[in-house]
Design an enzyme around this catalytic site. Structure first.
Site, PDB file in Angstrom:
ATOM      1  N   ASN A 169       0.805  -1.224   0.000  1.00  0.00           N
ATOM      2  CA  ASN A 169       0.000   0.000   0.000  1.00  0.00           C
ATOM      3  C   ASN A 169       0.840   1.277   0.000  1.00  0.00           C
ATOM      4  O   ASN A 169       0.537   2.233  -0.698  1.00  0.00           O
ATOM      5  CB  ASN A 169      -1.007  -0.001   1.153  1.00  0.00           C
ATOM      6  CG  ASN A 169      -0.351  -0.131   2.509  1.00  0.00           C
ATOM      7  OD1 ASN A 169       0.762  -0.652   2.651  1.00  0.00           O
ATOM      8  ND2 ASN A 169      -1.044   0.323   3.533  1.00  0.00           N
ATOM      9  N   GLU A 269       4.248  -4.124  12.394  1.00  0.00           N
ATOM     10  CA  GLU A 269       3.243  -3.076  12.249  1.00  0.00           C
ATOM     11  C   GLU A 269       2.113  -3.667  11.433  1.00  0.00           C
ATOM     12  O   GLU A 269       2.275  -3.969  10.245  1.00  0.00           O
ATOM     13  CB  GLU A 269       3.846  -1.851  11.572  1.00  0.00           C
ATOM     14  CG  GLU A 269       3.001  -0.601  11.773  1.00  0.00           C
ATOM     15  CD  GLU A 269       2.303  -0.173  10.511  1.00  0.00           C
ATOM     16  OE1 GLU A 269       1.082  -0.427  10.402  1.00  0.00           O
ATOM     17  OE2 GLU A 269       2.966   0.391   9.640  1.00  0.00           O
ATOM     18  N   CYS A 303      -3.224   1.389   6.759  1.00  0.00           N
ATOM     19  CA  CYS A 303      -3.482   0.810   8.080  1.00  0.00           C
ATOM     20  C   CYS A 303      -4.008   1.842   9.065  1.00  0.00           C
ATOM     21  O   CYS A 303      -4.723   1.513  10.011  1.00  0.00           O
ATOM     22  CB  CYS A 303      -2.210   0.161   8.626  1.00  0.00           C
ATOM     23  SG  CYS A 303      -0.797   1.290   8.670  1.00  0.00           S
TER      24      CYS A 303
END
Length: 501
Positions: A169, A269, A303
């Site tokens: 992303n 993460e 995210c």
């Protein structure tokens, strides 16, 4: 509304960059084809048009990359801090000089809008410039001893070899975020980029550091199928740390594998379910702007994206109306067009997952106040009001241009709703009373909370990371120095004295 691409210039620039790549892997300072039987395709995010294919990396390629890294790192750790800093600084300069072609690459390969691509390149430059300061900030300490004639020294040393797995992303930034600080601090790196973005997440990074003069072997890039090399990459005995950014289920597996055999440090993460809370005294227009940025940058495939908008009942209807009106103006289309805000979902499987979640929101009774149309991987923005906490759209990470709005009955109810999730990455609260916002923020169980700002925030000198199922560890700034180094206590006596037996 929907925008139509006005020029193929962006795709031409990206295509030229991809065509100029010497090979599909970079191992031990050598560009060569991978040895896997599987081909790795570089495609456009908009419609999956093939641009080039490479032979992917195999487990034997991973072995070779880690061996080269292990050998090269020992000498690199002894290099003067100023010399390491100079290499990292040159990499930042090259990123800046090549900004135009790299933003074009991100727009084509990852479906980034012009805005998002420029934000991403700026972030990569920022963390690389910050990393160039790390060699002179990695300090050891001296401590007194209870024993006469003894001195305690604590040295801060490179961990060794770091395995980095990055997502699709924000492929450039989320690779650079680990690669630059790890190298600056005397480590070697083996990077496995996502299969959807092998160039912008990996091969372009190799080009940049090769041009910057990084010695051979210190950075290898091994694009390949996760099903073929993923477990081997994590379990390999050479790396002392795995830095992973991606989904929570895969991150949990990475953490489990890293604990087996030779135990490794992990920085994970992972996913999020970010709440954006609008309290009763908020500037509604400001909150609308914050929610637009938090939800629709990069189609919501972030995210940190606002997954739930929680609004006090006293201003709920007004917020919904203003937000819906603004969302309806967002341009949707091919990110060749500079005016497009919402581009394609990264691949067909992810697009189907987004479509399913949108349909489930309808089936579960959410009120659709903005309902864009779908064309292949393109989704017009969707806004659902009157969402309840148990609905799927409130429980699951959306990773697409859809969002639910939940009504809260006062500040404490809003805080309870915000914390009603297994995730805890980013969050935001809007209020005219800044200290009220800070008190609220400190009650949110998350790694990051922003007052009167978007949930999507990342600065190179400030820690970044989450709580609960959003991950372990912190990136950026002093925390990156801590993560990519280890401490070594050396107790020193001029001579051994008597012992008590």
């Amino acid at each position: 509304m929907t925008a139509t691409a006005t020029s193929s210039e962006t795709r031409d620039i990206a295509g030229s960059l991809i065509a100029s790549l010497k090979a599909g892997t970079f191992i031990g300072g050598v560009w060569r084809d991978g040895s896997s039987a599987r081909r790795l395709a570089v495609t456009t995010a908009f419609d999956g048009t093939p641009l080039r294919t490479f032979a992917g990396a195999s487990t034997s390629d991973v072995d070779e990359a880690y061996r080269a890294a292990e050998t090269a790192q020992k000498e690199w750790a002894l290099v003067a801090p100023a010399e390491r800093a100079a290499v990292i600084s040159r990499a930042a300069d090259i990123l800046e000089r090549r900004r135009g072609e790299i933003t074009a690459l991100l727009r084509v390969e990852s479906g980034s809008s012009a805005l998002k691509a420029n934000i991403e390149v700026s972030s990569a430059i920022g963390i690389t410039r910050e990393s160039a300061t790390f060699p002179n900030r990695a300090h050891g300490t001296l401590h007194p001893s209870a024993f006469p004639g003894k001195e305690n020294r604590v040295y801060r040393e490179a961990r060794g070899v770091i395995g980095v797995i990055s997502p699709w992303n924000f492929p450039l930034h989320l690779s650079i975020r680990s690669v630059s600080p790890a190298l600056a601090l005397g480590n070697a790196v083996v990077l496995k980029p996502a299969s959807d973005t092998p160039v912008s997440g990996g091969l372009i990074v190799a080009e940049i550091f090769e041009e910057a003069g990084l010695p051979e072997g210190l950075l290898s890039v091994v694009p390949g199928a996760g099903s073929e090399i993923g477990d081997h990459f994590v379990q390999h005995p050479v790396p002392s740390m795995i830095s992973f950014t991606g989904s929570t289920p895969i991150g949990q597996r990475v953490g489990s594998l890293a604990a087996q055999g030779r135990m490794k440090k992990v920085a994970l993460e992972l996913g999020g379910n970010a709440p954006l809370v609008v309290l009763d005294d908020a500037d509604i227009d400001g909150a609308v702007n914050g929610a637009l940025m938090a939800k629709f940058l990069h189609q919501g495939q972030i995210c940190m994206a606002a997954n739930r908008i929680i609004v006090d009942e006293s201003i709920y209807d007004e917020f919904v109306d203003r937000f819906a009106a603004r969302v309806g103006e967002l341009a949707v289309g091919d990110t060749d067009d500079d005016d497009v805000v919402i581009g394609p979902i990264i691949n067909d499987d992810q697009a189907e997952a987004v479509a399913s979640l949108i349909q489930t929101a309808r089936d579960q009774g959410a009120r659709e106040v903005v309902g864009g149309t779908r064309a292949g991987r393109l989704f017009g923005p969707h806004v659902f009001a009157d969402v309840t906490e148990e609905m799927d759209i409130a429980q699951h990470e959306i990773f697409g241009p859809a969002v639910g709005i939940i009504k809260a009955h006062g500040e404490q109810d809003a805080l309870r709703i915000a914390n009603n999730t297994e995730f805890g990455l980013s969050s935001a609260v809007f209020t005219r009373d800044v200290e009220r916002g800070v008190r609220f923020a400190r009650g949110v169980k998350a790694g990051m909370t922003h007052v009167n700002d978007s949930t999507v925030n990342d600065e190179p000198n400030i820690m970044f990371g989450g709580e609960k199922n959003s991950g372990i560890g912190r990136f950026n700034g002093d925390q990156a120095i801590d993560d990519f180094t280890t401490l070594h206590w050396v107790g020193v006596r001029s001579a051994m004295g008597p012992i008590p037996f």
